[in-house]
Design a protein around this motif. Structure first.
Motif, PDB file in Angstrom:
ATOM      1  N   THR A  84     -74.503 -25.578 -56.277  1.00  0.00           N
ATOM      2  CA  THR A  84     -73.675 -26.701 -55.829  1.00  0.00           C
ATOM      3  C   THR A  84     -73.345 -27.568 -57.032  1.00  0.00           C
ATOM      4  OG1 THR A  84     -75.528 -28.218 -55.442  1.00  0.00           O
ATOM      5  CG2 THR A  84     -74.895 -26.787 -53.607  1.00  0.00           C
ATOM      6  N   GLY A  85     -72.185 -28.152 -57.027  1.00  0.00           N
ATOM      7  CA  GLY A  85     -71.834 -29.105 -58.081  1.00  0.00           C
ATOM      8  C   GLY A  85     -70.371 -29.034 -58.461  1.00  0.00           C
ATOM      9  N   GLU A  91     -69.113 -30.168 -61.107  1.00  0.00           N
ATOM     10  CA  GLU A  91     -68.954 -30.024 -62.556  1.00  0.00           C
ATOM     11  C   GLU A  91     -69.013 -28.568 -63.012  1.00  0.00           C
ATOM     12  OE1 GLU A  91     -71.591 -30.641 -60.872  1.00  0.00           O
ATOM     13  OE2 GLU A  91     -73.475 -30.447 -61.964  1.00  0.00           O
ATOM     14  N   ASP A 149     -69.516 -30.401 -54.248  1.00  0.00           N
ATOM     15  CA  ASP A 149     -70.332 -31.487 -53.695  1.00  0.00           C
ATOM     16  C   ASP A 149     -69.600 -32.145 -52.539  1.00  0.00           C
ATOM     17  OD1 ASP A 149     -72.617 -31.319 -55.396  1.00  0.00           O
ATOM     18  OD2 ASP A 149     -71.431 -32.198 -57.013  1.00  0.00           O
ATOM     19  N   ASP A 185     -75.934 -35.726 -53.842  1.00  0.00           N
ATOM     20  CA  ASP A 185     -76.920 -34.678 -53.591  1.00  0.00           C
ATOM     21  C   ASP A 185     -77.064 -34.488 -52.075  1.00  0.00           C
ATOM     22  OD1 ASP A 185     -77.273 -34.249 -56.258  1.00  0.00           O
ATOM     23  OD2 ASP A 185     -79.003 -35.576 -56.441  1.00  0.00           O
TER      24      ASP A 185
HETATM   25 MG    MG Z   1     -75.283 -31.659 -58.545  1.00  0.00          MG
END
Ligand code: MG
Ligand code: AMP
Length: 399
Positions: free
Chosen positions: A181-182, A184, A224, A255
């Motif tokens: 996950t993320g 970036e 996210d 998160d």
């Molecule tokens: Mg993250």
């Protein structure tokens, strides 16, 4: 914040005992054995010649005979022939059945053959049974030659083959979804923009799983986004036995992983372990019984938690007999925080042949470049802060 030992116990209690399946021998290589393998016949199955040479009667030798007339040949793969005449011999080959009436073998290097007779050279000594591997001396019929829990290494494959276990019961590895996950993160083949980084955790985890025989593995990436994360996890829970999430389990505003899991009734069993790296580790169990690991996003933390918890416990649940491995510190280590310290190390052998661990310093839990030098992590306990040279600690190898 719980202790490593409690995290171990909670995970071990939560994991199911994975199913058994039957595989052909070559497909079973590397798998965890789930059955006993018995000797279906004695090993060796007959008195086996272990040298090319001649087979004689030891009583002839004792009586001083050194020239033996060659009456026949006993090749490997032929039923036992007879040694009948006094002072005679049969030529025998390695792997042949010992001829009836003969009880010892003189190797071919110790004889000279002329005019149909074998002349034994001077200076050799001979005992009954010389170069004969007696039937049943390695295993008797019915003996257990492999035990459940063994990983099928090449020698164990050989043993199974020798005793006719060509279809064999092994643990079926669970299917695993690895989910990063993320916002970036971009994939390894992409060129990241200034504010982006490439995915790495999930590749490390997939590689770790595949080298340990897990082939039903899939990688997914999620942004996210609370709803997307929840929907994707719900769909993956329909299809996989184990879910590994990386990132999104800390205290950041985005998160969303623990929240999404809660909404899906994945029951949290713990969140946060007194360890470094990997403190934010999350663990829970889905309504369908599947374990869900929320691994921290930081590359070092993710790899350490994967190796130390995920791989270790899934293999235990598959019934693998793991032998504990450890090493002695080559340099002193000081670690003040009241946490278990998983330290990357390189491993060499000292003059006495013992494994020694050379500490590799990482700057932060995100500093995974330094892991390139490492062979393993060692586990330094929470209640100690000064570890002298020679301190022996458990070792978890990457491979
Ligand atoms: Mg993250
Ligand atoms: P998070 O736990 O989501 O806050 O992530 C912690 C750190 O790990 C951040 O710097 C992330 O960019 C990084 N990270 C998260 N997931 C991955 C991944 N799959 N590969 C490499 N780095 C990651």
């Amino acid at each position: 914040l719980i202790d490593v030992i409690d995290a171990d116990r909670i995970i071990a209690e939560a994991l199911p005992k994975y199913a058994t399946e039957s595989r052909s021998l070559m497909d079973a290589y590397g798998a965890v054995l789930r059955q006993e393998v018995h000797a279906d016949r004695p090993q060796p199955p007959f008195d086996r010649v272990t040298m090319d040479g001649i087979a004689i009667r030891h009583s002839d030798w004792d009586a001083g005979q050194r020239i033996f007339s060659i009456t026949d040949v006993q090749p490997a793969g032929a039923p036992a022939k007879q040694l009948v005449h006094p002072n005679a011999c049969l030529e025998v080959m390695t792997g042949a059945v010992m001829p009836e009436g003969a009880d010892c073998v003189i190797k071919v290097e110790d004889i000279e053959v002329s005019n149909g007779s074998a002349h034994v050279q001077d200076g050799i000594s001979l005992v009954p049974g010389n170069f004969v591997h007696k039937s049943g001396t390695d295993a008797r019929e019915g003996d257990i030659v492999l035990e459940p829990g063994a990983r099928l290494t090449p020698p164990r494959i050989a043993i199974a083959a020798a005793f006719g276990a060509h279809e064999i019961s092994v643990a079926r590895p669970p299917s695993v979804a690895i989910i990063s996950t993320g916002d970036e993160l971009v994939d390894a083949h992409e060129t990241p923009q200034q504010h982006q980084i490439r995915l790495s955790n999930v590749y490390a985890i997939e590689a770790g799983l595949r080298t340990h025989g897990f082939s039903n593995v899939e990688r997914h990436h999620l942004l996210d986004d609370r709803d997307q994360i929840q929907a994707a996890i719900a769909a993956l829970l329909e299809r996989f036995d184990v879910l590994l999430l990386t990132g999104g389990v800390s205290m950041g505003k985005f998160d969303y992983v623990p929240e999404a899991l809660r909404a899906l009734n994945v029951e949290q069993r713990f969140h946060k372990v007194a360890q470094r790296p990997g403190k934010p580790l999350w663990f829970g169990v889905a309504p369908g019984g599947q374990p869900v690991f929320g691994l921290p996003g930081n590359p070092v933390s993710a790899i350490v938690c994967f190796r130390r918890y995920v791989l270790h416990h899934i293999e235990q649940a598959m019934g693998l007999n793991t032998r504990s491995d450890n090493a002695a510190l080559a340099d002193p280590v000081s670690f003040k925080p009241n946490m278990t310290y998983f330290m990357p190390v390189s491993i060499t052998a000292d003059d006495a042949g013992r494994q020694v661990a050379h500490p590799l310093r990482t700057n932060t839990s995100g500093d995974f470049g330094s892991l390139g030098q490492s062979d393993a992590i060692i586990e330094l306990p929470r209640d100690v802060s000064e570890f002298p040279v020679g301190y022996v600690a458990p070792l978890y190898r990457w491979d």
